[in-house]
Write an enzyme that holds these catalytic residues in place. Structure first.
Site, PDB file in Angstrom:
ATOM      1  N   HIS A  14     -13.727  -5.584   3.959  1.00 52.19           N
ATOM      2  CA  HIS A  14     -13.964  -7.020   4.039  1.00 52.19           C
ATOM      3  C   HIS A  14     -13.592  -7.676   2.706  1.00 52.19           C
ATOM      4  O   HIS A  14     -13.851  -8.849   2.495  1.00 52.19           O
ATOM      5  CB  HIS A  14     -15.439  -7.317   4.353  1.00 52.19           C
ATOM      6  CG  HIS A  14     -15.853  -6.936   5.745  1.00 52.19           C
ATOM      7  ND1 HIS A  14     -16.011  -5.626   6.141  1.00 52.19           N
ATOM      8  CD2 HIS A  14     -16.116  -7.689   6.850  1.00 52.19           C
ATOM      9  CE1 HIS A  14     -16.374  -5.597   7.413  1.00 52.19           C
ATOM     10  NE2 HIS A  14     -16.448  -6.838   7.858  1.00 52.19           N
ATOM     11  N   ASP A  74     -13.349   3.033  -1.083  1.00 48.71           N
ATOM     12  CA  ASP A  74     -14.499   2.775  -1.937  1.00 48.71           C
ATOM     13  C   ASP A  74     -14.029   3.007  -3.358  1.00 48.71           C
ATOM     14  O   ASP A  74     -13.423   4.042  -3.660  1.00 48.71           O
ATOM     15  CB  ASP A  74     -15.701   3.659  -1.612  1.00 48.71           C
ATOM     16  CG  ASP A  74     -16.963   3.024  -2.191  1.00 48.71           C
ATOM     17  OD1 ASP A  74     -17.327   1.927  -1.736  1.00 48.71           O
ATOM     18  OD2 ASP A  74     -17.547   3.599  -3.125  1.00 48.71           O
ATOM     19  N   SER A  75     -14.273   2.041  -4.201  1.00 50.35           N
ATOM     20  CA  SER A  75     -13.689   2.112  -5.530  1.00 50.35           C
ATOM     21  C   SER A  75     -14.643   1.556  -6.562  1.00 50.35           C
ATOM     22  O   SER A  75     -15.676   0.982  -6.225  1.00 50.35           O
ATOM     23  CB  SER A  75     -12.359   1.346  -5.541  1.00 50.35           C
ATOM     24  OG  SER A  75     -12.468   0.121  -4.861  1.00 50.35           O
ATOM     25  N   PHE A 163      -7.864  -8.935  -8.832  1.00 49.94           N
ATOM     26  CA  PHE A 163      -9.216  -9.287  -8.404  1.00 49.94           C
ATOM     27  C   PHE A 163     -10.213  -8.465  -9.223  1.00 49.94           C
ATOM     28  O   PHE A 163      -9.832  -7.637 -10.055  1.00 49.94           O
ATOM     29  CB  PHE A 163      -9.391  -9.035  -6.891  1.00 49.94           C
ATOM     30  CG  PHE A 163      -9.372  -7.587  -6.494  1.00 49.94           C
ATOM     31  CD1 PHE A 163      -8.181  -6.892  -6.388  1.00 49.94           C
ATOM     32  CD2 PHE A 163     -10.557  -6.905  -6.214  1.00 49.94           C
ATOM     33  CE1 PHE A 163      -8.156  -5.550  -6.030  1.00 49.94           C
ATOM     34  CE2 PHE A 163     -10.538  -5.564  -5.854  1.00 49.94           C
ATOM     35  CZ  PHE A 163      -9.338  -4.888  -5.765  1.00 49.94           C
ATOM     36  N   LYS A 186       1.198  -3.650 -10.536  1.00 44.43           N
ATOM     37  CA  LYS A 186      -0.069  -2.914 -10.573  1.00 44.43           C
ATOM     38  C   LYS A 186       0.026  -1.647  -9.713  1.00 44.43           C
ATOM     39  O   LYS A 186      -0.449  -0.585 -10.118  1.00 44.43           O
ATOM     40  CB  LYS A 186      -1.212  -3.827 -10.104  1.00 44.43           C
ATOM     41  CG  LYS A 186      -2.568  -3.168 -10.117  1.00 44.43           C
ATOM     42  CD  LYS A 186      -3.666  -4.110  -9.649  1.00 44.43           C
ATOM     43  CE  LYS A 186      -4.944  -3.341  -9.349  1.00 44.43           C
ATOM     44  NZ  LYS A 186      -6.003  -4.166  -8.776  1.00 44.43           N
TER      45      LYS A 186
HETATM   46  P1  IMP Z   1     -16.702  -1.366  -3.179  1.00 41.27           P
HETATM   47  O1  IMP Z   1     -15.609  -0.340  -3.032  1.00 41.27           O
HETATM   48  O2  IMP Z   1     -16.787  -2.266  -2.007  1.00 41.27           O
HETATM   49  O3  IMP Z   1     -18.004  -0.716  -3.540  1.00 41.27           O
HETATM   50  O4  IMP Z   1     -16.309  -2.343  -4.360  1.00 41.27           O
HETATM   51  C1  IMP Z   1     -15.680  -1.852  -5.493  1.00 41.27           C
HETATM   52  C2  IMP Z   1     -15.606  -2.912  -6.562  1.00 41.27           C
HETATM   53  O5  IMP Z   1     -14.892  -2.329  -7.656  1.00 41.27           O
HETATM   54  C3  IMP Z   1     -14.806  -4.138  -6.157  1.00 41.27           C
HETATM   55  O6  IMP Z   1     -15.593  -5.156  -5.648  1.00 41.27           O
HETATM   56  C4  IMP Z   1     -14.167  -4.559  -7.481  1.00 41.27           C
HETATM   57  O7  IMP Z   1     -15.041  -5.361  -8.195  1.00 41.27           O
HETATM   58  C5  IMP Z   1     -14.025  -3.267  -8.242  1.00 41.27           C
HETATM   59  N1  IMP Z   1     -12.660  -2.802  -8.102  1.00 41.27           N
HETATM   60  C6  IMP Z   1     -12.185  -1.833  -7.295  1.00 41.27           C
HETATM   61  N2  IMP Z   1     -10.857  -1.740  -7.386  1.00 41.27           N
HETATM   62  C7  IMP Z   1     -10.492  -2.686  -8.270  1.00 41.27           C
HETATM   63  C8  IMP Z   1      -9.223  -3.097  -8.756  1.00 41.27           C
HETATM   64  O8  IMP Z   1      -8.166  -2.608  -8.366  1.00 41.27           O
HETATM   65  N3  IMP Z   1      -9.258  -4.085  -9.656  1.00 41.27           N
HETATM   66  C9  IMP Z   1     -10.394  -4.682 -10.088  1.00 41.27           C
HETATM   67  N4  IMP Z   1     -11.590  -4.368  -9.654  1.00 41.27           N
HETATM   68  C10 IMP Z   1     -11.633  -3.358  -8.739  1.00 41.27           C
END
Ligand code: IMP
Length: 216
Positions: A14, A74-75, A163, A186
């Site tokens: 999302h 998930d990141s 972002f 990127k």
């Molecule tokens: P989740 O995977 O939904 O728990 O969210 C991971 C969070 O890590 C994201 O909302 C971003 O704030 C941050 N994040 C993950 N990948 C990136 C990226 O490529 N650039 C900047 N922030 C990232």
């Protein structure tokens, strides 16, 4: 390894930033993609304590709801001197009391904590972005693909592209932050290339090499 037999998958996210990046990464392969957001699927609660667990929660929820294979991401950001925080809580650090997210606030929090441990030199401000992709089928089978991008945290934020925490992340070997790069720079990867730059492109490269590049 189980193959992806359908030409259509659900992107189980999302997050508009992730979706934009995945749309670009998938484009050369002609795979039909639809996002969980577009389908109006609910956002499952991320109850795991690892990137893999949370990626599986999201991909399985989307695969079961749609009957299609689903790919999730998930990141997060790991900062070495902060004990790898914020890690799986990277998105949570941006959450305001009213539930909205503000990544300016989150980047300031990371900087405040770095200042708190006197991390002012480049070698003390090392970290990485991690992305774990989960490909899940409706019957519950899962496969994982992980990518990492090493770099350092800079202050003040630089650039308005990308972002999340992109403006404070300077990837190794580059003099511009992810926030100063176009999506293509990127990713740093096109199909067939040996290397990718971003964590998401590195993980996607593994997924693509497994499931998309050998497609007839
Ligand atoms: P989740 O995977 O939904 O728990 O969210 C991971 C969070 O890590 C994201 O909302 C971003 O704030 C941050 N994040 C993950 N990948 C990136 C990226 O490529 N650039 C900047 N922030 C990232």
């Amino acid at each position: 390894m189980r193959a992806l037999s359908e030409p259509k998958i659900v992107l189980a996210t999302h997050n508009a930033g992730k979706l934009k990046e995945f749309t670009g990464l998938v484009r050369p392969f002609g795979l039909e993609v639809v996002s969980a957001g577009e389908l109006g699927l609910p956002e499952p609660e991320e109850t795991g304590t690892t990137f893999e667990e949370n990626a599986a929660v999201k991909a399985l929820a989307a695969a079961r709801a749609t009957g299609l294979p689903a790919l999730s991401d998930d990141s997060g950001l790991e900062v070495d001197v902060l004990g790898k925080a914020p890690g799986v809580y990277t998105a949570d650090w941006a959450t305001l009391p009213d539930g909205r997210r503000d990544f300016g606030v989150a980047m300031e929090k990371v900087e405040r904590m770095l200042q708190g441990v006197r991390a002012t030199t480049p070698d003390t401000r090392r970290g990485r972005f991690v992305a774990t992709l989960c490909l899940a089928w409706p019957d519950g089978e899962t496969q994982f693909f992980r990518g990492e991008a090493e770099g350092q945290l800079v202050w003040p934020p630089r650039g308005a592209d990308g972002f999340g925490y992109d403006p404070v992340f300077l990837p190794d070997g580059h003099d511009r932050t992810f926030g100063e790069m176009s999506a293509e720079e990127k990713h740093g990867w096109n199909p067939g290339d040996a290397h990718a730059l971003s964590h998401r492109a590195r993980a996607f490269k593994l997924f693509a090499e497994t499931h998309l590049m050998a497609r007839p």
